[in-house]
Design an enzyme around this catalytic site. Sequence first.
Site, PDB file in Angstrom:
ATOM      1  N   CYS A   5       7.684  -8.703  20.874  1.00 29.83           N
ATOM      2  CA  CYS A   5       7.574  -8.693  19.595  1.00 29.83           C
ATOM      3  C   CYS A   5       5.849  -8.512  19.096  1.00 29.83           C
ATOM      4  CB  CYS A   5       7.955 -10.143  18.839  1.00 29.83           C
ATOM      5  SG  CYS A   5       6.792 -11.537  19.197  1.00 29.83           S
ATOM      6  N   CYS A  56      -5.701 -19.026  27.164  1.00 30.96           N
ATOM      7  CA  CYS A  56      -5.990 -19.938  26.235  1.00 30.96           C
ATOM      8  C   CYS A  56      -4.914 -19.684  25.113  1.00 30.96           C
ATOM      9  CB  CYS A  56      -7.386 -19.945  25.653  1.00 30.96           C
ATOM     10  SG  CYS A  56      -7.868 -21.340  24.859  1.00 30.96           S
TER      11      CYS A  56
END
Length: 168
Positions: free
Chosen positions: A136, A156
């Site tokens: 997406c 992260c």
Amino acid sequence: MPITALLLSRRSLLIATIAGAFGVYRRPAAAFAATRAEDLDWSLSNEQWAKCLSPEAYRVLREEGTERPFTSSLNKEKRVGIYHCAGCDLPLFSSAAKFDSGTGWPSFWEPLAGAIQTKVDFKLIIPRSEYHCRRCGGHQGHVFNDGPRPTGKRYCNNGVALTFRPAR
């Protein structure tokens, strides 16, 4: 390329980098999703995304924002399972690759194969590698070269950009 064009492009890059670091430069709304959705079923309009995401998830996934550190319940998640994109539910990370980086965001040393795409981000002047959901195009976080073995990478991730599914 003529030298004047090269100098102008370097100058423009420098100005945009400095302006971005101080929050002066704002990208047009069309540029917010850094990677296009690979699956056309997930090429939604901004209005459609806003209807199916919380305001914070929309800000992170669609506008490449960052959530405040130490705010995600996924930081303390210890169960075995899979972390999915909060936008399209694509599996992104296994709990086997999760580690406590001490940074305040869920961190992983390796994504699942073919799950993400990366691009260079100059928002803080120095180039960083930003990654997005392959399906997406939702912004997940940044990858750094200070992670544990075996990869030495630290993915992260914004916790609001993920959902966790425990193994059965």
